[in-house]
Motif scaffolding. Sequence first.
Motif, PDB file in Angstrom:
ATOM      1  N   GLY A  53       0.841  -1.185   0.000  1.00  0.00           N
ATOM      2  CA  GLY A  53       0.000   0.000   0.000  1.00  0.00           C
ATOM      3  C   GLY A  53       0.880   1.240   0.000  1.00  0.00           C
ATOM      4  N   ILE A  54       0.476   2.270  -0.723  1.00  0.00           N
ATOM      5  CA  ILE A  54       1.260   3.503  -0.814  1.00  0.00           C
ATOM      6  C   ILE A  54       0.425   4.660  -0.296  1.00  0.00           C
ATOM      7  CG2 ILE A  54       2.433   5.113  -2.372  1.00  0.00           C
ATOM      8  CD1 ILE A  54       2.782   2.555  -4.215  1.00  0.00           C
ATOM      9  N   LYS A  55       0.986   5.385   0.676  1.00  0.00           N
ATOM     10  CA  LYS A  55       0.314   6.534   1.268  1.00  0.00           C
ATOM     11  C   LYS A  55       1.214   7.757   1.138  1.00  0.00           C
ATOM     12  CE  LYS A  55      -2.601   5.964   4.572  1.00  0.00           C
ATOM     13  NZ  LYS A  55      -3.216   5.877   5.924  1.00  0.00           N
ATOM     14  N   ARG A  56       0.602   8.931   1.238  1.00  0.00           N
ATOM     15  CA  ARG A  56       1.364  10.162   1.012  1.00  0.00           C
ATOM     16  C   ARG A  56       0.878  11.271   1.944  1.00  0.00           C
ATOM     17  NH1 ARG A  56       1.255  11.337  -5.005  1.00  0.00           N
ATOM     18  NH2 ARG A  56       2.744   9.600  -4.931  1.00  0.00           N
ATOM     19  N   LEU A  57       1.823  12.036   2.476  1.00  0.00           N
ATOM     20  CA  LEU A  57       1.490  13.246   3.220  1.00  0.00           C
ATOM     21  C   LEU A  57       1.265  14.349   2.195  1.00  0.00           C
ATOM     22  CD1 LEU A  57       1.226  14.699   5.972  1.00  0.00           C
ATOM     23  CD2 LEU A  57       3.663  15.268   5.769  1.00  0.00           C
ATOM     24  N   GLU A  58       0.025  14.794   2.042  1.00  0.00           N
ATOM     25  CA  GLU A  58      -0.313  15.704   0.952  1.00  0.00           C
ATOM     26  C   GLU A  58      -0.458  17.160   1.384  1.00  0.00           C
ATOM     27  OE1 GLU A  58      -3.661  13.739  -1.130  1.00  0.00           O
ATOM     28  OE2 GLU A  58      -2.135  13.326  -2.658  1.00  0.00           O
ATOM     29  N   LYS A  59       0.083  17.505   2.532  1.00  0.00           N
ATOM     30  CA  LYS A  59       0.060  18.895   2.961  1.00  0.00           C
ATOM     31  C   LYS A  59       0.850  19.758   1.977  1.00  0.00           C
ATOM     32  CE  LYS A  59      -2.275  18.396   6.791  1.00  0.00           C
ATOM     33  NZ  LYS A  59      -3.587  19.053   6.995  1.00  0.00           N
ATOM     34  N   ASP A  60       0.319  20.934   1.633  1.00  0.00           N
ATOM     35  CA  ASP A  60       0.990  21.810   0.675  1.00  0.00           C
ATOM     36  C   ASP A  60       2.393  22.184   1.131  1.00  0.00           C
ATOM     37  OD1 ASP A  60      -1.208  21.752  -0.977  1.00  0.00           O
ATOM     38  OD2 ASP A  60      -2.058  23.629  -0.220  1.00  0.00           O
TER      39      ASP A  60
ATOM     40  N   ASP B 193       5.674  27.167  13.835  1.00  0.00           N
ATOM     41  CA  ASP B 193       4.396  26.541  13.499  1.00  0.00           C
ATOM     42  C   ASP B 193       4.371  25.099  14.006  1.00  0.00           C
ATOM     43  OD1 ASP B 193       2.033  25.672  12.487  1.00  0.00           O
ATOM     44  OD2 ASP B 193       2.513  26.018  10.373  1.00  0.00           O
ATOM     45  N   SER B 194       3.851  24.901  15.213  1.00  0.00           N
ATOM     46  CA  SER B 194       3.814  23.562  15.804  1.00  0.00           C
ATOM     47  C   SER B 194       2.832  22.641  15.085  1.00  0.00           C
ATOM     48  CB  SER B 194       3.439  23.648  17.284  1.00  0.00           C
ATOM     49  OG  SER B 194       2.151  24.220  17.442  1.00  0.00           O
ATOM     50  N   GLN B 195       1.934  23.212  14.281  1.00  0.00           N
ATOM     51  CA  GLN B 195       0.969  22.384  13.560  1.00  0.00           C
ATOM     52  C   GLN B 195       1.671  21.460  12.572  1.00  0.00           C
ATOM     53  OE1 GLN B 195      -2.349  21.995  14.079  1.00  0.00           O
ATOM     54  NE2 GLN B 195      -2.129  20.331  12.599  1.00  0.00           N
ATOM     55  N   LYS B 196       2.797  21.907  12.026  1.00  0.00           N
ATOM     56  CA  LYS B 196       3.535  21.057  11.086  1.00  0.00           C
ATOM     57  C   LYS B 196       4.017  19.784  11.776  1.00  0.00           C
ATOM     58  CE  LYS B 196       5.168  24.514   7.723  1.00  0.00           C
ATOM     59  NZ  LYS B 196       4.573  25.741   8.273  1.00  0.00           N
ATOM     60  N   LEU B 197       4.479  19.912  13.016  1.00  0.00           N
ATOM     61  CA  LEU B 197       4.888  18.717  13.754  1.00  0.00           C
ATOM     62  C   LEU B 197       3.682  17.822  14.030  1.00  0.00           C
ATOM     63  CD1 LEU B 197       7.554  19.777  16.418  1.00  0.00           C
ATOM     64  CD2 LEU B 197       7.840  18.238  14.474  1.00  0.00           C
ATOM     65  N   GLN B 198       2.566  18.432  14.356  1.00  0.00           N
ATOM     66  CA  GLN B 198       1.367  17.640  14.609  1.00  0.00           C
ATOM     67  C   GLN B 198       0.921  16.922  13.339  1.00  0.00           C
ATOM     68  OE1 GLN B 198       0.391  17.687  17.926  1.00  0.00           O
ATOM     69  NE2 GLN B 198      -0.724  15.857  17.304  1.00  0.00           N
ATOM     70  N   ASP B 199       1.154  17.536  12.189  1.00  0.00           N
ATOM     71  CA  ASP B 199       0.771  16.932  10.911  1.00  0.00           C
ATOM     72  C   ASP B 199       1.530  15.643  10.625  1.00  0.00           C
ATOM     73  OD1 ASP B 199      -1.055  18.931  10.363  1.00  0.00           O
ATOM     74  OD2 ASP B 199       0.308  20.077   9.072  1.00  0.00           O
ATOM     75  N   VAL B 200       2.715  15.480  11.226  1.00  0.00           N
ATOM     76  CA  VAL B 200       3.524  14.297  10.921  1.00  0.00           C
ATOM     77  C   VAL B 200       3.580  13.316  12.086  1.00  0.00           C
ATOM     78  CG1 VAL B 200       4.907  15.473   9.193  1.00  0.00           C
ATOM     79  CG2 VAL B 200       5.680  15.473  11.568  1.00  0.00           C
ATOM     80  N   ILE B 201       2.650  13.433  13.007  1.00  0.00           N
ATOM     81  CA  ILE B 201       2.489  12.406  14.038  1.00  0.00           C
ATOM     82  C   ILE B 201       1.332  11.524  13.596  1.00  0.00           C
ATOM     83  CG2 ILE B 201       1.921  11.927  16.442  1.00  0.00           C
ATOM     84  CD1 ILE B 201       3.249  14.533  17.197  1.00  0.00           C
TER      85      ILE B 201
END
Length: 282
Positions: A109-116, A219-227
């Motif tokens: 399976g292939i998944k991707r973090l698609e945040k701009d 921007d702590s949200q970026k860290l939250q995006d990758v947990i």
Amino acid sequence: MQREKAKYNWVREKMEGPIKLSGKAMSELVDKGILKRADVLVTRSKGSLLGWLIRFGTQSYWNHAAMVYVIRNLELGYDSTFIIESGGGGIDIHNIAHYFERPKKYDVGIKRLEKDWFQSDGDDGGLRFRRKVRGFALEEIDDKYNHRLILDIARKILRQLVLAAIFPCLRWKEPSRRRARVPGIASRLDINAYICSGFVQWAYYRGVGKVLAETNDADSQKLQDVIFNSEVGHDDSEEVLLSTTPADLANSDKLTWKYIVKDGDVWEVNGQNDVDSVLGKN
């Protein structure tokens, strides 16, 4: 190019169900340049006792994880795509054909973090984040992983499964320190250890964190995006982050499902319902 891509994405969102591609994984995903650096792979090892134990313990279809490290680029001399992963022999870089060309042994399976902020191509944007995530994965080879880690996990799981079968009333005490929780029997199997998926999670977290520190980005949200483990916070310990399982990566809604390679067939998927349909869960 961007307009055509946006149009395709709009059309794809309107379509229902998974789409079976005509070619095999190497031709559809590698030769056509579909994969991206830092894409996350989850895999199912067929005929593997350790793989079965991990799937059983985490109640998941998947038992292993890896990350795309280098994509095919003939101008730079790369005639294939390579992945980086943690395995029984430590950290390895393999040709992705190791998984794509062995349909009797692996589903993928292939998944991707698609945040701009992660996918943009500027040197000061997503490209820098993706480079740092992959670079940190290499830096961690000697620090966190060695050839005994996965074997130790196998021994722990097998030993405790045998004990559970012999003494069904036996319960193992959880360590007093906080650990990430996983469903069902996994809480008794103590599989929260340095495993392949923990390696992927740790590389994302530390790589993104390094860029934020270097650029004074608060921007702590970026860290939250990758947990990717829904029960872990950005202030949790290193050990808890490393306890992330393949099931956590597969279940995370922060990573978008892109493709499933099952029994050699390639499916473009758009969400969990499509994945379940391909895997025969619907």
